[in-house]
Design an enzyme around this catalytic site. Structure first.
Site, mmCIF file in Angstrom:
data_model
loop_
_atom_site.group_PDB
_atom_site.id
_atom_site.type_symbol
_atom_site.label_atom_id
_atom_site.label_comp_id
_atom_site.label_asym_id
_atom_site.label_seq_id
_atom_site.Cartn_x
_atom_site.Cartn_y
_atom_site.Cartn_z
ATOM 1 N N LYS A 34 0.961 -1.255 -0.075
ATOM 2 C CA LYS A 34 0.049 -0.009 -0.121
ATOM 3 C C LYS A 34 0.894 1.118 0.140
ATOM 4 C CE LYS A 34 -1.993 -1.318 3.857
ATOM 5 N NZ LYS A 34 -1.380 -2.564 4.150
ATOM 6 N N ARG A 109 -9.746 0.799 8.378
ATOM 7 C CA ARG A 109 -9.330 -0.639 8.566
ATOM 8 C C ARG A 109 -10.187 -1.270 9.319
ATOM 9 N NH1 ARG A 109 -3.166 -1.690 9.692
ATOM 10 N NH2 ARG A 109 -3.032 0.517 8.862
ATOM 11 N N ARG A 146 11.703 -5.436 5.340
ATOM 12 C CA ARG A 146 11.658 -4.181 4.810
ATOM 13 C C ARG A 146 12.310 -3.202 5.887
ATOM 14 N NH1 ARG A 146 5.604 -1.776 5.348
ATOM 15 N NH2 ARG A 146 5.737 -3.017 7.354
ATOM 16 N N ARG A 179 11.173 -0.958 11.013
ATOM 17 C CA ARG A 179 10.018 -0.899 11.994
ATOM 18 C C ARG A 179 10.001 -1.792 13.072
ATOM 19 N NH1 ARG A 179 4.764 0.085 7.952
ATOM 20 N NH2 ARG A 179 3.862 -1.136 9.996
ATOM 21 N N ARG A 190 -0.862 -8.783 13.638
ATOM 22 C CA ARG A 190 -1.373 -7.762 12.504
ATOM 23 C C ARG A 190 -2.240 -8.403 11.759
ATOM 24 N NH1 ARG A 190 4.144 -5.404 10.574
ATOM 25 N NH2 ARG A 190 2.980 -4.221 9.234
HETATM 26 P P1 AP5 Z 1 4.738 -1.539 2.054
HETATM 27 O O1 AP5 Z 1 4.402 -0.611 0.798
HETATM 28 O O2 AP5 Z 1 5.660 -0.951 3.037
HETATM 29 O O3 AP5 Z 1 3.445 -2.413 2.380
HETATM 30 P P2 AP5 Z 1 2.221 -1.667 3.083
HETATM 31 O O4 AP5 Z 1 1.005 -2.535 2.549
HETATM 32 O O5 AP5 Z 1 2.140 -0.319 3.317
HETATM 33 O O6 AP5 Z 1 2.618 -2.517 4.525
HETATM 34 P P3 AP5 Z 1 2.474 -2.004 6.082
HETATM 35 O O7 AP5 Z 1 3.030 -2.955 6.755
HETATM 36 O O8 AP5 Z 1 2.741 -0.458 6.137
HETATM 37 O O9 AP5 Z 1 0.753 -2.098 6.261
HETATM 38 P P4 AP5 Z 1 0.283 -2.041 7.649
HETATM 39 O O10 AP5 Z 1 -1.346 -1.778 7.598
HETATM 40 O O11 AP5 Z 1 0.385 -3.190 8.441
HETATM 41 O O12 AP5 Z 1 0.919 -1.128 8.553
HETATM 42 P P5 AP5 Z 1 0.449 0.643 8.887
HETATM 43 O O13 AP5 Z 1 1.725 1.281 8.769
HETATM 44 O O14 AP5 Z 1 -0.377 0.940 7.843
HETATM 45 O O15 AP5 Z 1 5.842 -2.951 1.237
HETATM 46 C C1 AP5 Z 1 6.119 -3.951 2.342
HETATM 47 C C2 AP5 Z 1 7.439 -4.336 1.801
HETATM 48 O O16 AP5 Z 1 7.387 -4.899 0.590
HETATM 49 C C3 AP5 Z 1 8.646 -3.205 1.326
HETATM 50 O O17 AP5 Z 1 9.808 -3.826 1.927
HETATM 51 C C4 AP5 Z 1 8.432 -2.999 0.070
HETATM 52 O O18 AP5 Z 1 9.852 -2.496 -0.600
HETATM 53 C C5 AP5 Z 1 7.949 -4.580 -0.688
HETATM 54 N N1 AP5 Z 1 7.364 -4.370 -1.937
HETATM 55 C C6 AP5 Z 1 6.311 -3.551 -1.908
HETATM 56 N N2 AP5 Z 1 5.568 -3.876 -3.243
HETATM 57 C C7 AP5 Z 1 6.613 -4.826 -3.911
HETATM 58 C C8 AP5 Z 1 6.336 -5.621 -5.242
HETATM 59 N N3 AP5 Z 1 5.449 -5.287 -6.073
HETATM 60 N N4 AP5 Z 1 7.290 -6.386 -5.272
HETATM 61 C C9 AP5 Z 1 8.317 -6.547 -4.311
HETATM 62 N N5 AP5 Z 1 8.360 -5.865 -3.301
HETATM 63 C C10 AP5 Z 1 7.439 -5.035 -2.863
HETATM 64 O O19 AP5 Z 1 -0.101 0.483 10.275
HETATM 65 C C11 AP5 Z 1 0.811 0.160 11.543
HETATM 66 C C12 AP5 Z 1 0.105 -0.116 12.494
HETATM 67 O O20 AP5 Z 1 -0.494 1.406 13.189
HETATM 68 C C13 AP5 Z 1 -1.082 -1.104 12.612
HETATM 69 O O21 AP5 Z 1 -0.894 -2.233 13.156
HETATM 70 C C14 AP5 Z 1 -2.311 -0.339 13.981
HETATM 71 O O22 AP5 Z 1 -1.369 -0.803 15.092
HETATM 72 C C15 AP5 Z 1 -1.713 1.152 13.738
HETATM 73 N N6 AP5 Z 1 -2.831 1.633 12.550
HETATM 74 C C16 AP5 Z 1 -2.568 2.224 11.340
HETATM 75 N N7 AP5 Z 1 -3.663 2.231 10.832
HETATM 76 C C17 AP5 Z 1 -4.750 2.374 11.820
HETATM 77 C C18 AP5 Z 1 -6.087 2.521 11.638
HETATM 78 N N8 AP5 Z 1 -6.584 2.997 10.453
HETATM 79 N N9 AP5 Z 1 -6.945 2.104 12.690
HETATM 80 C C19 AP5 Z 1 -6.065 1.539 13.687
HETATM 81 N N10 AP5 Z 1 -4.889 1.348 13.785
HETATM 82 C C20 AP5 Z 1 -3.968 1.794 13.011
HETATM 83 MG MG MG Z 2 2.420 1.073 4.905
#
Ligand code: AP5
Ligand code: MG
Length: 238
Positions: A34, A109, A146, A179, A190
Protein backbone atom coordinates in the site's frame (compact mmCIF):
# COMPACT_ATOMS: atom_id res chain seq x y z
CA UNK A 1 -13.81 19.98 0.47
CA UNK A 2 -14.05 20.70 -3.23
CA UNK A 3 -12.54 19.22 -6.35
CA UNK A 4 -11.33 20.54 -9.68
CA UNK A 5 -9.84 19.01 -12.79
CA UNK A 6 -6.14 18.26 -12.65
CA UNK A 7 -4.13 19.72 -15.50
CA UNK A 8 -2.37 17.21 -17.75
CA UNK A 9 0.85 19.11 -17.09
CA UNK A 10 0.66 18.83 -13.29
CA UNK A 11 3.43 16.23 -13.26
CA UNK A 12 6.18 15.38 -15.71
CA UNK A 13 4.68 11.94 -16.25
CA UNK A 14 1.87 11.03 -18.57
CA UNK A 15 -1.49 11.72 -16.98
CA UNK A 16 -4.78 10.85 -18.55
CA UNK A 17 -6.35 14.12 -19.60
CA UNK A 18 -8.94 15.62 -17.31
CA UNK A 19 -8.92 12.80 -14.77
CA UNK A 20 -9.65 14.07 -11.29
CA UNK A 21 -8.03 11.49 -9.03
CA UNK A 22 -10.41 12.22 -6.16
CA UNK A 23 -10.42 10.08 -3.02
CA UNK A 24 -8.61 6.76 -3.52
CA UNK A 25 -8.48 3.99 -0.96
CA UNK A 26 -5.73 1.36 -1.01
CA UNK A 27 -6.67 -1.83 0.80
CA UNK A 28 -4.54 -4.92 1.44
CA UNK A 29 -2.83 -7.02 4.08
CA UNK A 30 0.15 -5.66 6.04
CA UNK A 31 3.08 -5.71 3.58
CA UNK A 32 0.93 -5.91 0.44
CA UNK A 33 2.50 -2.73 -0.94
CA UNK A 34 0.00 0.00 0.00
CA UNK A 35 2.71 2.47 1.02
CA UNK A 36 4.92 1.65 -1.96
CA UNK A 37 2.06 2.12 -4.40
CA UNK A 38 0.70 5.21 -2.66
CA UNK A 39 4.07 6.90 -3.20
CA UNK A 40 3.92 6.04 -6.93
CA UNK A 41 0.40 7.53 -7.18
CA UNK A 42 1.56 10.67 -5.37
CA UNK A 43 4.20 11.14 -8.08
CA UNK A 44 1.70 10.36 -10.82
CA UNK A 45 -1.21 12.51 -9.74
CA UNK A 46 0.26 15.02 -7.30
CA UNK A 47 -2.21 14.23 -4.54
CA UNK A 48 -1.11 13.43 -0.96
CA UNK A 49 -0.76 10.03 0.69
CA UNK A 50 -2.61 9.87 3.99
CA UNK A 51 -1.17 6.87 5.82
CA UNK A 52 -2.58 6.40 9.31
CA UNK A 53 0.39 4.16 10.14
CA UNK A 54 2.83 6.93 9.16
CA UNK A 55 0.82 9.57 11.04
CA UNK A 56 0.74 7.41 14.16
CA UNK A 57 4.50 6.70 13.92
CA UNK A 58 5.10 10.47 13.64
CA UNK A 59 3.07 10.95 16.84
CA UNK A 60 5.12 8.24 18.56
CA UNK A 61 8.36 9.91 17.46
CA UNK A 62 7.14 13.30 18.73
CA UNK A 63 5.98 11.82 22.04
CA UNK A 64 2.43 13.22 21.80
CA UNK A 65 -0.39 11.87 23.99
CA UNK A 66 -1.76 10.03 20.95
CA UNK A 67 1.73 8.68 20.26
CA UNK A 68 2.03 7.29 23.80
CA UNK A 69 -1.28 5.42 23.44
CA UNK A 70 -0.45 4.23 19.92
CA UNK A 71 3.08 3.02 20.68
CA UNK A 72 2.05 0.21 23.02
CA UNK A 73 -0.74 -0.99 20.72
CA UNK A 74 1.34 -0.87 17.53
CA UNK A 75 4.16 -2.88 19.14
CA UNK A 76 1.62 -5.69 19.66
CA UNK A 77 0.06 -5.34 16.20
CA UNK A 78 -3.23 -4.14 17.73
CA UNK A 79 -5.36 -1.33 16.31
CA UNK A 80 -5.58 2.15 17.80
CA UNK A 81 -9.18 3.13 18.73
CA UNK A 82 -11.50 4.25 15.95
CA UNK A 83 -12.23 7.63 17.59
CA UNK A 84 -8.56 8.58 17.89
CA UNK A 85 -7.76 7.53 14.34
CA UNK A 86 -10.84 9.23 12.86
CA UNK A 87 -9.95 12.50 14.62
CA UNK A 88 -6.38 12.29 13.35
CA UNK A 89 -7.59 11.73 9.77
CA UNK A 90 -10.14 14.53 10.02
CA UNK A 91 -7.37 16.98 10.97
CA UNK A 92 -5.18 15.77 8.09
CA UNK A 93 -8.00 16.03 5.52
CA UNK A 94 -8.57 19.65 6.50
CA UNK A 95 -5.22 20.64 4.94
CA UNK A 96 -5.53 22.31 1.52
CA UNK A 97 -3.38 19.78 -0.38
CA UNK A 98 -6.38 17.38 -0.43
CA UNK A 99 -8.23 19.64 -2.91
CA UNK A 100 -7.86 17.36 -5.98
CA UNK A 101 -7.97 14.13 -4.06
CA UNK A 102 -5.93 11.99 -1.71
CA UNK A 103 -4.80 8.43 -1.19
CA UNK A 104 -5.99 6.74 1.97
CA UNK A 105 -3.40 4.12 2.99
CA UNK A 106 -4.29 1.90 5.94
CA UNK A 107 -7.53 3.73 6.70
CA UNK A 108 -10.36 2.81 7.05
CA UNK A 109 -9.42 -0.59 8.46
CA UNK A 110 -12.46 -1.31 10.65
CA UNK A 111 -16.14 -1.18 9.74
CA UNK A 112 -16.84 1.77 12.11
CA UNK A 113 -13.99 3.68 10.41
CA UNK A 114 -15.51 2.89 6.99
CA UNK A 115 -18.93 4.15 8.14
CA UNK A 116 -17.21 7.30 9.45
CA UNK A 117 -15.61 7.80 6.01
CA UNK A 118 -18.97 7.35 4.28
CA UNK A 119 -20.55 10.10 6.38
CA UNK A 120 -17.59 12.49 6.80
CA UNK A 121 -15.66 12.52 3.53
CA UNK A 122 -17.66 14.89 1.37
CA UNK A 123 -15.98 15.11 -2.00
CA UNK A 124 -17.52 15.99 -5.37
CA UNK A 125 -16.73 12.51 -6.73
CA UNK A 126 -17.03 9.22 -4.85
CA UNK A 127 -14.26 7.24 -3.23
CA UNK A 128 -12.81 4.37 -5.27
CA UNK A 129 -11.19 1.38 -3.57
CA UNK A 130 -8.34 -0.82 -4.82
CA UNK A 131 -7.34 -4.01 -3.00
CA UNK A 132 -3.80 -5.31 -3.49
CA UNK A 133 -3.59 -9.11 -3.24
CA UNK A 134 -0.32 -10.82 -2.21
CA UNK A 135 0.42 -14.42 -1.23
CA UNK A 136 0.95 -14.94 2.56
CA UNK A 137 4.52 -16.33 2.34
CA UNK A 138 5.51 -13.43 0.13
CA UNK A 139 4.01 -11.02 2.71
CA UNK A 140 6.22 -12.40 5.46
CA UNK A 141 9.38 -11.82 3.38
CA UNK A 142 8.20 -8.34 2.56
CA UNK A 143 7.61 -7.51 6.23
CA UNK A 144 10.78 -9.02 7.71
CA UNK A 145 12.91 -7.65 4.84
CA UNK A 146 11.45 -4.13 4.84
CA UNK A 147 13.72 -1.17 5.57
CA UNK A 148 12.67 2.49 5.62
CA UNK A 149 14.44 5.77 5.03
CA UNK A 150 13.73 7.96 8.09
CA UNK A 151 14.45 11.06 6.00
CA UNK A 152 12.49 10.73 2.72
CA UNK A 153 10.27 7.77 3.81
CA UNK A 154 11.30 5.68 0.79
CA UNK A 155 10.60 1.96 1.29
CA UNK A 156 13.16 -0.79 0.53
CA UNK A 157 13.44 -4.54 1.02
CA UNK A 158 16.63 -6.49 1.68
CA UNK A 159 15.31 -9.48 -0.30
CA UNK A 160 13.57 -7.94 -3.29
CA UNK A 161 13.83 -4.16 -3.51
CA UNK A 162 17.37 -3.49 -2.37
CA UNK A 163 19.09 -0.12 -2.10
CA UNK A 164 22.19 0.35 -4.28
CA UNK A 165 24.39 0.54 -1.15
CA UNK A 166 23.25 -1.94 1.51
CA UNK A 167 21.70 -0.18 4.51
CA UNK A 168 21.57 3.33 3.02
CA UNK A 169 18.93 5.29 1.10
CA UNK A 170 19.54 5.77 -2.64
CA UNK A 171 17.99 9.24 -2.54
CA UNK A 172 19.57 10.98 0.45
CA UNK A 173 22.13 8.50 1.85
CA UNK A 174 20.41 8.21 5.25
CA UNK A 175 20.92 5.01 7.23
CA UNK A 176 17.86 2.79 6.77
CA UNK A 177 15.76 1.71 9.77
CA UNK A 178 13.47 -1.21 10.54
CA UNK A 179 9.97 -0.76 11.99
CA UNK A 180 9.56 -2.22 15.50
CA UNK A 181 6.41 -4.09 14.39
CA UNK A 182 8.19 -5.78 11.46
CA UNK A 183 8.94 -9.03 13.28
CA UNK A 184 7.41 -12.41 12.50
CA UNK A 185 5.78 -12.55 15.94
CA UNK A 186 4.06 -9.14 15.73
CA UNK A 187 3.16 -9.83 12.13
CA UNK A 188 0.93 -12.75 13.20
CA UNK A 189 -1.07 -10.34 15.39
CA UNK A 190 -1.30 -7.79 12.59
CA UNK A 191 -2.58 -10.46 10.19
CA UNK A 192 -5.16 -11.61 12.76
CA UNK A 193 -6.40 -8.03 13.23
CA UNK A 194 -6.55 -7.70 9.44
CA UNK A 195 -8.58 -10.92 9.05
CA UNK A 196 -10.94 -10.13 11.95
CA UNK A 197 -11.47 -6.39 11.54
CA UNK A 198 -10.46 -5.35 8.02
CA UNK A 199 -12.08 -8.19 6.03
CA UNK A 200 -15.56 -6.61 6.63
CA UNK A 201 -14.22 -3.29 5.31
CA UNK A 202 -13.22 -5.01 2.06
CA UNK A 203 -16.72 -6.48 1.72
CA UNK A 204 -18.22 -3.05 2.48
CA UNK A 205 -16.40 -1.48 -0.48
CA UNK A 206 -16.92 -4.50 -2.74
CA UNK A 207 -20.67 -4.07 -2.23
CA UNK A 208 -20.50 -0.36 -3.01
CA UNK A 209 -19.28 -1.31 -6.51
CA UNK A 210 -16.42 1.15 -7.03
CA UNK A 211 -13.94 -1.56 -6.08
CA UNK A 212 -11.16 -3.40 -7.94
CA UNK A 213 -8.62 -6.09 -6.94
CA UNK A 214 -5.12 -6.14 -8.41
CA UNK A 215 -2.34 -8.74 -8.37
CA UNK A 216 0.26 -7.39 -5.93
CA UNK A 217 2.72 -10.22 -6.61
CA UNK A 218 3.90 -8.46 -9.77
CA UNK A 219 6.79 -5.97 -9.88
CA UNK A 220 6.25 -2.55 -8.30
CA UNK A 221 5.94 -0.89 -11.74
CA UNK A 222 3.50 -3.52 -13.00
CA UNK A 223 1.30 -3.14 -9.92
CA UNK A 224 1.32 0.66 -10.37
CA UNK A 225 0.19 0.25 -13.98
CA UNK A 226 -2.62 -2.08 -12.88
CA UNK A 227 -3.78 0.33 -10.17
CA UNK A 228 -3.62 3.36 -12.47
CA UNK A 229 -5.68 1.56 -15.15
CA UNK A 230 -8.18 0.34 -12.54
CA UNK A 231 -8.70 3.81 -11.10
CA UNK A 232 -9.08 5.41 -14.51
CA UNK A 233 -11.65 2.75 -15.45
CA UNK A 234 -13.58 3.29 -12.23
CA UNK A 235 -13.53 7.05 -12.73
CA UNK A 236 -14.81 6.75 -16.32
CA UNK A 237 -17.69 4.50 -15.18
CA UNK A 238 -18.78 6.44 -12.10
P1 AP5 B 1 4.84 -1.58 1.88
O1 AP5 B 1 4.49 -0.73 0.71
O2 AP5 B 1 5.57 -0.95 3.00
O3 AP5 B 1 3.52 -2.36 2.40
P2 AP5 B 1 2.23 -1.83 3.20
O4 AP5 B 1 1.04 -2.47 2.58
O5 AP5 B 1 2.25 -0.36 3.29
O6 AP5 B 1 2.49 -2.53 4.58
P3 AP5 B 1 2.39 -1.97 6.08
O7 AP5 B 1 3.12 -2.94 6.93
O8 AP5 B 1 2.78 -0.53 6.16
O9 AP5 B 1 0.86 -2.11 6.33
P4 AP5 B 1 0.19 -2.13 7.73
O10 AP5 B 1 -1.22 -1.90 7.35
O11 AP5 B 1 0.46 -3.32 8.53
O12 AP5 B 1 0.95 -0.97 8.53
P5 AP5 B 1 0.57 0.53 8.86
O13 AP5 B 1 1.80 1.30 8.93
O14 AP5 B 1 -0.53 1.00 8.02
O15 AP5 B 1 5.67 -2.83 1.32
C1 AP5 B 1 6.16 -3.84 2.19
C2 AP5 B 1 7.50 -4.37 1.68
O16 AP5 B 1 7.30 -5.00 0.41
C3 AP5 B 1 8.57 -3.30 1.46
O17 AP5 B 1 9.80 -3.81 1.84
C4 AP5 B 1 8.53 -3.04 -0.07
O18 AP5 B 1 9.79 -2.63 -0.56
C5 AP5 B 1 8.14 -4.41 -0.58
N1 AP5 B 1 7.33 -4.36 -1.80
C6 AP5 B 1 6.20 -3.60 -2.01
N2 AP5 B 1 5.68 -3.86 -3.22
C7 AP5 B 1 6.48 -4.80 -3.79
C8 AP5 B 1 6.46 -5.49 -5.05
N3 AP5 B 1 5.49 -5.28 -5.95
N4 AP5 B 1 7.44 -6.41 -5.30
C9 AP5 B 1 8.43 -6.64 -4.37
N5 AP5 B 1 8.50 -6.00 -3.16
C10 AP5 B 1 7.54 -5.11 -2.88
O19 AP5 B 1 -0.02 0.37 10.37
C11 AP5 B 1 0.84 0.02 11.43
C12 AP5 B 1 0.05 -0.06 12.72
O20 AP5 B 1 -0.52 1.22 13.03
C13 AP5 B 1 -1.14 -1.03 12.74
O21 AP5 B 1 -0.74 -2.35 13.03
C14 AP5 B 1 -2.00 -0.41 13.86
O22 AP5 B 1 -1.46 -0.73 15.12
C15 AP5 B 1 -1.82 1.08 13.62
N6 AP5 B 1 -2.81 1.62 12.69
C16 AP5 B 1 -2.55 2.14 11.45
N7 AP5 B 1 -3.68 2.54 10.86
C17 AP5 B 1 -4.70 2.29 11.74
C18 AP5 B 1 -6.09 2.46 11.67
N8 AP5 B 1 -6.70 2.96 10.58
N9 AP5 B 1 -6.82 2.09 12.75
C19 AP5 B 1 -6.23 1.59 13.85
N10 AP5 B 1 -4.91 1.38 13.98
C20 AP5 B 1 -4.13 1.73 12.92
MG1 MG C 1 2.47 1.03 4.89
Amino acid sequence: MTSSKVSATTTGRELTKLVTPGPILLLGAPGSGKGTQAKELVRLWGIPQISTGDLLRANVAQGTELGKVADALMKEGKFVSDDLVNQMVEARLALPDTHNGFILDGFPRTLPQALWVDSHILFTIPLVAVKINVDYNQLLRRITGRRNCPQCQRIYNVFMHTPKRAGYCDVDGSELTQRSDDTEEVYKGRMKAYADLTAPVIEHYRQQGRFVEVDGDLSVDEVTTEIKRAIERLRRNQ
